[in-house]
Design an enzyme around this catalytic site. Structure first.
Site, short mmCIF file in Angstrom:
data_model
loop_
_atom_site.label_atom_id
_atom_site.label_comp_id
_atom_site.label_asym_id
_atom_site.label_seq_id
_atom_site.Cartn_x
_atom_site.Cartn_y
_atom_site.Cartn_z
N ILE A 1 -77.22 -23.20 -53.87
CA ILE A 1 -78.13 -23.59 -55.14
C ILE A 1 -79.47 -23.45 -54.76
O ILE A 1 -80.04 -24.50 -54.01
CB ILE A 1 -77.67 -24.76 -55.54
CG1 ILE A 1 -75.96 -24.93 -55.81
CG2 ILE A 1 -78.25 -25.03 -56.97
CD1 ILE A 1 -75.56 -26.38 -55.83
N ARG A 2 -80.13 -22.43 -55.15
CA ARG A 2 -81.69 -22.18 -54.87
C ARG A 2 -82.00 -22.45 -53.22
O ARG A 2 -82.65 -23.39 -53.23
CB ARG A 2 -82.52 -22.97 -55.74
CG ARG A 2 -82.19 -22.70 -57.31
CD ARG A 2 -83.19 -23.65 -58.36
NE ARG A 2 -84.36 -23.18 -58.05
CZ ARG A 2 -85.37 -23.77 -57.90
NH1 ARG A 2 -85.16 -25.10 -57.70
NH2 ARG A 2 -86.63 -23.51 -57.80
N GLY B 1 -81.08 -31.15 -53.55
CA GLY B 1 -81.94 -31.60 -54.58
C GLY B 1 -83.12 -30.66 -54.50
O GLY B 1 -83.17 -29.57 -54.35
N GLU B 2 -84.31 -31.60 -54.64
CA GLU B 2 -85.56 -31.03 -54.78
C GLU B 2 -86.34 -31.45 -53.55
O GLU B 2 -86.84 -32.68 -53.76
CB GLU B 2 -86.12 -31.03 -56.19
CG GLU B 2 -87.32 -30.25 -56.53
CD GLU B 2 -86.79 -28.78 -56.26
OE1 GLU B 2 -85.69 -28.31 -56.84
OE2 GLU B 2 -87.50 -27.81 -55.85
N SER B 3 -86.62 -30.80 -52.62
CA SER B 3 -87.51 -31.28 -51.61
C SER B 3 -89.04 -31.80 -52.11
O SER B 3 -89.14 -33.00 -51.57
CB SER B 3 -87.48 -30.50 -50.43
OG SER B 3 -88.25 -28.99 -51.02
N GLU C 1 -70.23 -30.13 -50.08
CA GLU C 1 -69.57 -31.23 -50.86
C GLU C 1 -69.06 -31.41 -52.19
O GLU C 1 -68.64 -32.07 -52.95
CB GLU C 1 -70.66 -32.56 -50.70
CG GLU C 1 -71.87 -32.44 -51.53
CD GLU C 1 -72.83 -31.53 -51.47
OE1 GLU C 1 -72.75 -30.55 -50.25
OE2 GLU C 1 -74.06 -31.56 -51.94
N HIS D 1 -74.20 -26.32 -49.90
CA HIS D 1 -73.49 -27.65 -50.07
C HIS D 1 -72.17 -27.38 -50.00
O HIS D 1 -71.40 -26.63 -50.74
CB HIS D 1 -73.89 -27.72 -51.55
CG HIS D 1 -75.14 -28.24 -52.46
ND1 HIS D 1 -75.80 -29.36 -52.45
CD2 HIS D 1 -76.33 -27.20 -52.24
CE1 HIS D 1 -76.97 -29.16 -52.79
NE2 HIS D 1 -77.21 -28.26 -52.72
N CYS E 1 -79.65 -28.31 -47.53
CA CYS E 1 -80.44 -27.55 -48.51
C CYS E 1 -81.99 -28.17 -48.57
O CYS E 1 -82.51 -28.10 -47.62
CB CYS E 1 -79.81 -27.63 -49.86
SG CYS E 1 -80.34 -25.80 -50.90
N ARG F 1 -88.13 -21.47 -48.57
CA ARG F 1 -87.45 -22.06 -50.03
C ARG F 1 -87.02 -21.22 -50.86
O ARG F 1 -87.82 -20.06 -50.98
CB ARG F 1 -88.37 -23.14 -50.52
CG ARG F 1 -88.96 -24.27 -49.69
CD ARG F 1 -89.79 -25.34 -50.42
NE ARG F 1 -89.27 -25.82 -51.54
CZ ARG F 1 -89.85 -26.03 -52.69
NH1 ARG F 1 -91.33 -26.02 -52.63
NH2 ARG F 1 -89.34 -26.66 -53.94
N1 GLN Z 1 -84.82 -25.15 -53.82
C1 GLN Z 1 -84.73 -26.64 -53.54
C2 GLN Z 1 -85.98 -27.08 -52.64
O1 GLN Z 1 -86.75 -25.95 -52.40
C3 GLN Z 1 -83.35 -26.82 -52.59
C4 GLN Z 1 -81.98 -26.81 -53.64
C5 GLN Z 1 -80.96 -27.45 -53.11
O2 GLN Z 1 -81.11 -28.61 -52.38
N2 GLN Z 1 -79.89 -27.05 -53.58
O3 GLN Z 1 -86.08 -28.15 -52.60
#
Ligand code: GLN
Length: 186
Positions: free
Chosen positions: A128-129, A48-50, A166, A164, A79, A106
């Site tokens: 993903i990012r 997700g987004e940390s 999943e 990921h 991630c 990151r």
């Molecule tokens: N770029 C996100 C972060 O820095 C992580 C991306 C992800 O969990 N797929 O938190």
């Protein structure tokens, strides 16, 4: 007895873990409270987004409960979840739970456009990012690499994937099998 795998459900990619965890023979519990964290035998911190997760952990008063749980139970960070587990975070620096002796850099593969699919441990996975894992401390075991990069690591009770697993089948993915299956690590 069936093991209960808790997945932190404040934000991010939560539900796609369910079918993989069930295929590995365990039960998935989406956790949002300290009592639910305590009820889980092991925990997944999802992608997700940390930064958002850090903020929500404070807002919901879950920081202390999670910080002690990740020191007592098997935990897997995906991630953004891996970024939460790392001892050091760069690009930019941010707070973390600090259980995995490594630096999480990151968005190290670039922006959303550079997100990509790859085969890791024989399974199709998504980056993903994604972060890169650097400065691995002594005792950190590399379970898989993508090219030269360590992308699946483990240290004691804590495991992290930069990718990921999943979001695609077959189920369970090798990572879910390793974490939630009958012969689960650690
Ligand atoms: N770029 C996100 C972060 O820095 C992580 C991306 C992800 O969990 N797929 O938190």
């Amino acid at each position: 007895m069936t093991r209960t795998i808790g997945v932190l459900a404040l934000q991010g990619c939560v539900e796609p873990h369910r079918a993989h965890v069930e295929a590995a023979g365990a039960r998935l519990l989406a956790v949002k409270t300290a009592a639910e964290i305590a009820a889980a035998d092991a925990l997944i911190l999802p992608g997700g987004e940390s930064t958002t997760m850090l903020r929500l952990l404070r807002v919901f008063g879950l920081w202390d409960a999670l910080a002690s749980a990740v020191r007592e139970k098997p935990v897997w960070g995906v991630c953004a979840g891996a970024i939460l587990l790392a001892q050091r975070v760069e690009n930019p620096t941010q707070d973390s739970l600090g259980v995995l002796p490594m630096t999480a850099i990151r968005n190290a593969y670039g922006r959303q456009r550079e997100s990509h699919r790859a085969q890791v441990a024989g399974h199709p996975v998504a980056f993903i990012r994604a972060p890169k894992f650097a400065d691995l401390g002594p005792g950190v075991e590399v379970l898989a690499r993508a090219g030269a990069e360590p992308v699946w690591v483990r240290h004691g009770n804590a495991m992290a994937t930069a990718f990921h697993p999943e979001l695609s089948g077959p189920m369970p993915s090798p990572v879910h099998r390793a974490f939630a299956g009958p012969h689960a690590l650690p």
